[in-house]
Design a protein around this motif. Structure first.
Motif, PDB file in Angstrom:
ATOM      1  N   PRO A 196     -32.483  -4.111  33.016  1.00  0.00           N
ATOM      2  CA  PRO A 196     -33.274  -2.884  32.946  1.00  0.00           C
ATOM      3  C   PRO A 196     -32.794  -2.001  31.806  1.00  0.00           C
ATOM      4  N   LEU A 197     -33.715  -1.262  31.205  1.00  0.00           N
ATOM      5  CA  LEU A 197     -33.374  -0.310  30.150  1.00  0.00           C
ATOM      6  C   LEU A 197     -33.413   1.129  30.655  1.00  0.00           C
ATOM      7  N   ASN A 198     -34.554   1.545  31.193  1.00  0.00           N
ATOM      8  CA  ASN A 198     -34.704   2.900  31.716  1.00  0.00           C
ATOM      9  C   ASN A 198     -35.490   2.866  33.019  1.00  0.00           C
ATOM     10  N   GLY A 199     -34.978   3.514  34.066  1.00  0.00           N
ATOM     11  CA  GLY A 199     -35.814   3.804  35.216  1.00  0.00           C
ATOM     12  C   GLY A 199     -36.812   4.881  34.827  1.00  0.00           C
ATOM     13  N   ASN A 200     -37.731   5.210  35.734  1.00  0.00           N
ATOM     14  CA  ASN A 200     -38.777   6.173  35.371  1.00  0.00           C
ATOM     15  C   ASN A 200     -38.185   7.522  34.966  1.00  0.00           C
ATOM     16  N   ALA A 231     -36.059  11.297  30.464  1.00  0.00           N
ATOM     17  CA  ALA A 231     -34.884  11.888  29.833  1.00  0.00           C
ATOM     18  C   ALA A 231     -34.659  11.322  28.432  1.00  0.00           C
ATOM     19  N   ALA A 232     -34.887  10.012  28.257  1.00  0.00           N
ATOM     20  CA  ALA A 232     -34.712   9.394  26.941  1.00  0.00           C
ATOM     21  C   ALA A 232     -35.680   9.990  25.935  1.00  0.00           C
ATOM     22  N   ILE A 233     -36.930  10.177  26.344  1.00  0.00           N
ATOM     23  CA  ILE A 233     -37.911  10.779  25.450  1.00  0.00           C
ATOM     24  C   ILE A 233     -37.486  12.200  25.088  1.00  0.00           C
ATOM     25  N   GLY A 234     -37.007  12.955  26.072  1.00  0.00           N
ATOM     26  CA  GLY A 234     -36.525  14.300  25.804  1.00  0.00           C
ATOM     27  C   GLY A 234     -35.376  14.313  24.825  1.00  0.00           C
ATOM     28  N   THR A 255     -20.808  -7.563  24.479  1.00  0.00           N
ATOM     29  CA  THR A 255     -21.547  -8.707  25.004  1.00  0.00           C
ATOM     30  C   THR A 255     -22.273  -8.393  26.305  1.00  0.00           C
ATOM     31  N   GLY A 256     -23.581  -8.663  26.301  1.00  0.00           N
ATOM     32  CA  GLY A 256     -24.384  -8.500  27.503  1.00  0.00           C
ATOM     33  C   GLY A 256     -24.786  -7.077  27.805  1.00  0.00           C
ATOM     34  N   GLN A 257     -24.431  -6.125  26.964  1.00  0.00           N
ATOM     35  CA  GLN A 257     -24.740  -4.720  27.225  1.00  0.00           C
ATOM     36  C   GLN A 257     -25.980  -4.298  26.445  1.00  0.00           C
ATOM     37  N   VAL A 258     -26.941  -3.731  27.159  1.00  0.00           N
ATOM     38  CA  VAL A 258     -28.141  -3.269  26.474  1.00  0.00           C
ATOM     39  C   VAL A 258     -27.897  -1.902  25.846  1.00  0.00           C
ATOM     40  N   MET A 259     -28.703  -1.587  24.830  1.00  0.00           N
ATOM     41  CA  MET A 259     -28.622  -0.289  24.176  1.00  0.00           C
ATOM     42  C   MET A 259     -29.124   0.812  25.119  1.00  0.00           C
ATOM     43  N   ALA A 260     -28.662   2.027  24.895  1.00  0.00           N
ATOM     44  CA  ALA A 260     -29.062   3.163  25.724  1.00  0.00           C
ATOM     45  C   ALA A 260     -30.204   3.936  25.070  1.00  0.00           C
ATOM     46  N   GLU A 261     -30.951   4.687  25.888  1.00  0.00           N
ATOM     47  CA  GLU A 261     -32.024   5.584  25.429  1.00  0.00           C
ATOM     48  C   GLU A 261     -33.043   4.846  24.546  1.00  0.00           C
ATOM     49  N   TRP A 262     -33.404   3.634  24.933  1.00  0.00           N
ATOM     50  CA  TRP A 262     -34.226   2.745  24.099  1.00  0.00           C
ATOM     51  C   TRP A 262     -35.695   3.164  24.175  1.00  0.00           C
ATOM     52  N   VAL A 263     -36.289   3.452  23.010  1.00  0.00           N
ATOM     53  CA  VAL A 263     -37.712   3.809  22.935  1.00  0.00           C
ATOM     54  C   VAL A 263     -38.338   3.134  21.722  1.00  0.00           C
ATOM     55  N   ALA A 302     -41.025   4.417  26.192  1.00  0.00           N
ATOM     56  CA  ALA A 302     -39.668   4.134  26.636  1.00  0.00           C
ATOM     57  C   ALA A 302     -39.563   2.718  27.192  1.00  0.00           C
ATOM     58  N   GLY A 303     -38.473   2.042  26.865  1.00  0.00           N
ATOM     59  CA  GLY A 303     -38.258   0.690  27.358  1.00  0.00           C
ATOM     60  C   GLY A 303     -37.988   0.660  28.854  1.00  0.00           C
ATOM     61  N   LYS A 304     -38.571  -0.313  29.528  1.00  0.00           N
ATOM     62  CA  LYS A 304     -38.344  -0.485  30.966  1.00  0.00           C
ATOM     63  C   LYS A 304     -37.459  -1.689  31.253  1.00  0.00           C
ATOM     64  N   GLN A 305     -37.792  -2.843  30.670  1.00  0.00           N
ATOM     65  CA  GLN A 305     -37.085  -4.087  30.974  1.00  0.00           C
ATOM     66  C   GLN A 305     -36.935  -4.906  29.704  1.00  0.00           C
TER      67      GLN A 305
END
Length: 390
Positions: free
Chosen positions: A40-44, A49-52, A157-165, A181-184
């Motif tokens: 997962p990248l961002n929950g709803n 918050a990422a967009i903000g 390794t194996g860590q996704v980027m944060a605040e992905w849009v 915003a990225g979801k999955q």
């Protein structure tokens, strides 16, 4: 947080797969042993918050972001045999944006696609970064294609980027088609687990877009109770935003097709945002506007010891990082601005060792690429919901 286990996807039968095949007009048969990883990248709420974060203070974070890419890699490549398909050729047809009237006539110049844009994210060092990407057709019209290293951080390794849009058509803080915003995230297990650049591709489900239409300064109490896009300014003042949903990504900008197990030497166009300097310090691009490069990849594989690659294809071009994730398109139609994504920029190579990149490479898209895509194809996203979003 990482998913608890990698899963193996069998690219055969089943109701979920059948629905995806019909919805995206997929043709050909992909290999039945493709492995995939997902996180997962961002929950709803995180998506809001990422967009903000990115649009706060006049989109300051967007403007601060710098290209992300293998800046320390200057791989030496040699030639290998032609890439070998792992099955029959296959494809997913591209799709117009909702309500779009197909273009007509011809043009002597290349018309840039509306589908391309930048993905913005925070890397494991807390730096604001961006790559190139494109909207791609899917059953739920919600998939972005980019490089694996623009989703999973190679330094963690194996860590996704944060605040992905994803922002299609991005320019100087402007978001003409909204922010998605990225979801999955979906990638090949070999990249997620071991940064295997032979599998440096990713498909990301994104929520419906959000467009900020205004802002209001509020009290701390009003700020805390607000559930929409909001931010705190550098001077400590609180702001809330009025926002509207723009709808599903492909409904807004259209979606490119996807092709795999194709001849490597087809005429190809790549679209992206090169920006970083060459190793010699020369900086021909700013990353402000999208560029394109045109060529015919050689019918041979490119090999490298660092990073280890033995299945890349290459195309001549002096692009630099920032173009990471740029789609390689075949059968591009200049009137519809649509084609088939058959690769994506992964590495930049200085073949003659003169200090300037002169080759861009891409993983060879085969049936395992299609199997990873098919996972993303099956997932709906929905909108970024909330009482303060119209």
């Amino acid at each position: 947080m990482r998913s608890t286990a990698l899963q193996r996807f069998l690219f055969v039968g089943g109701a979920m797969l059948a629905t995806g095949l019909l919805a995206t007009c997929l043709t050909g048969t992909a290999r039945a042993t493709g492995t995939w990883a997902s996180d997962p990248l961002n929950g709803n709420g995180d998506a809001v918050a990422a967009i903000g974060f990115w649009i706060a203070n006049g989109s300051a974070a967007l403007k601060r972001a710098v290209p992300f890419g293998p800046e320390t890699y200057t791989p030496s490549t040699t030639w290998g045999p032609a890439p070998t398909p792992d099955g029959a050729p296959g494809s997913v047809a591209p799709a117009e944006a909702a309500g779009t009237v197909p273009g007509s006539g011809t043009s002597e110049t290349i018309t840039l696609p509306k589908t391309i844009g930048k993905v913005f994210f925070i890397d494991n060092q807390g730096k604001e970064r961006w790559c190139s990407a494109t909207s791609i057709q899917s059953a739920h019209r919600n998939v972005v294609a980019t490089s694996g290293h623009c989703v999973y951080d190679p330094a963690a390794t194996g860590q996704v980027m944060a605040e992905w849009v994803f922002i299609p058509g991005y320019f100087d803080g402007k978001t003409p088609y909204g922010i998605y915003a990225g979801k999955q995230a979906w990638t090949h297990a070999a990249f997620d687990a071991a940064e295997d650049y032979n599998r440096d591709f990713a498909f990301v489900n994104v929520y419906g877009g959000l467009r900020v239409t205004g802002k209001t300064q509020v009290t701390a109490a009003e700020y805390e109770s607000f559930t929409g896009v909001k931010w705190t300014a550098a001077d400590g003042r609180y702001y809330i935003a009025t926002s509207e949903n723009t709808g599903r990504l492909c409904d807004v900008v259209g979606g490119q097709g996807l092709a795999w197990n194709q001849p490597a030497e087809q005429v190809t166009l790549a679209f992206g945002y090169p920006a970083a300097p060459h190793p010699n310090g020369i900086k021909p691009y700013t990353g402000a506007l999208p560029k394109y490069v045109y060529g015919r990849p050689a019918n041979r594989a490119y090999l490298s010891a660092d990073p280890v690659i033995d299945e890349h294809i290459g195309m001549l071009g002096n692009w630099t990082p920032g173009a990471d994730g740029s789609p390689w398109m075949t059968r591009y139609d200049n009137t519809t601005r649509l084609g088939y994504v058959s690769g994506g920029v992964s590495l930049f190579v200085d073949q003659d060792r003169d200090g300037g990149f002169d080759l861009i490479t891409s993983p060879y898209f085969d049936g395992e690429t299609a199997a990873v895509y098919q996972q993303a194809d099956a997932v709906p996203s929905g909108s970024v919901l909330g009482p303060n979003v119209s």
